[in-house]
Design a protein around this motif. Structure first.
Motif, PDB file in Angstrom:
ATOM      1  N   UNK A  29     126.609  87.928  32.048  1.00 16.86           N
ATOM      2  CA  UNK A  29     126.489  86.582  32.627  1.00 16.86           C
ATOM      3  C   UNK A  29     126.552  85.545  31.503  1.00 16.86           C
ATOM      4  N   UNK A  30     125.813  85.798  30.420  1.00 17.72           N
ATOM      5  CA  UNK A  30     125.804  84.867  29.297  1.00 17.72           C
ATOM      6  C   UNK A  30     127.189  84.786  28.647  1.00 17.72           C
ATOM      7  N   UNK A  31     127.885  85.917  28.557  1.00 14.24           N
ATOM      8  CA  UNK A  31     129.235  85.926  27.984  1.00 14.24           C
ATOM      9  C   UNK A  31     130.192  85.107  28.846  1.00 14.24           C
ATOM     10  N   UNK A  35     124.794  78.883  34.646  1.00 16.79           N
ATOM     11  CA  UNK A  35     124.289  80.249  34.491  1.00 16.79           C
ATOM     12  C   UNK A  35     123.767  80.780  35.822  1.00 16.79           C
ATOM     13  N   UNK A  36     123.001  79.962  36.529  1.00 15.06           N
ATOM     14  CA  UNK A  36     122.471  80.362  37.834  1.00 15.06           C
ATOM     15  C   UNK A  36     123.582  80.617  38.844  1.00 15.06           C
ATOM     16  N   UNK A  37     124.617  79.803  38.782  1.00 14.32           N
ATOM     17  CA  UNK A  37     125.745  79.947  39.691  1.00 14.32           C
ATOM     18  C   UNK A  37     126.502  81.245  39.430  1.00 14.32           C
ATOM     19  N   UNK A  38     126.771  81.546  38.168  1.00 19.05           N
ATOM     20  CA  UNK A  38     127.455  82.796  37.819  1.00 19.05           C
ATOM     21  C   UNK A  38     126.598  83.975  38.249  1.00 19.05           C
ATOM     22  N   UNK A  39     125.300  83.894  37.965  1.00 14.96           N
ATOM     23  CA  UNK A  39     124.373  84.967  38.322  1.00 14.96           C
ATOM     24  C   UNK A  39     124.349  85.171  39.845  1.00 14.96           C
TER      25      UNK A  39
END
Length: 162
Positions: free
Chosen positions: A23-25, A8-12
């Motif tokens: 981001x969650x999706x 999640x942190x990486x995508x964000x």
């Protein structure tokens, strides 16, 4: 911190312009659809894996951020930076495409279908193009009522196999 929080942190980090819901999706798509099971798996993700959920440029940015160090110049890794504190959402709280279970429980409302269509299907005669279009319209209307947000390609694929 577990690997899902790192993901999640990486995508964000790599897609800082995305809202938290998106981001969650993306994270859910990576885990449930693409099959990512660890941070090491992110190096195997391709642009094709993300076409359903991200725009092409967003996919390229994310994948470029996950390339192993040394594969192209100097890259900063979100794993070396402290993660931003953002409240985590429970999957049940996320509306729409993330929740795909409803598609498995969806039943086609045959009672809304025209009698000619039901007769054609019962007698195993291919329905006319206009009846086929009407059936698609009935299914899409019912699916939209069941799930008020955008229906994903994956969800429609599940429904179409019924």
């Amino acid at each position: 911190m577990n690997w899902e929080e790192e993901l999640t942190g990486s995508v964000r980090h790599h897609l800082s312009g995305l809202c938290e819901e998106k981001v969650q999706q993306v994270v859910t798509h990576l885990i449930e659809v693409t099959g990512v099971e660890s941070m090491e798996d992110t190096s195997l993700v391709t642009e094709a894996d993300l076409t359903e959920i991200l725009k092409p440029l967003q996919s390229r940015k994310l994948i470029a951020g996950w390339k192993p160090k040394g594969s192209e110049g100097v890259s900063t890794s979100p794993l070396t930076q402290p993660p931003q504190r953002v409240p985590m959402l429970v999957l049940d709280d996320i509306p729409g495409p993330v929740q795909s279970e409803w598609a498995y429980d969806f039943t086609i409302p045959w009672e809304n279908a025209p009698p000619e269509l039901r007769r054609a299907l019962k007698s195993e005669v291919p329905p006319t193009p206009s009846l086929r279009r009407r059936l698609v319209q009935i299914v899409v209307e019912a699916a939209t009522k069941k799930n008020s947000t955008k229906i994903s390609k994956r969800q429609m694929s599940v429904i179409s196999k019924k």
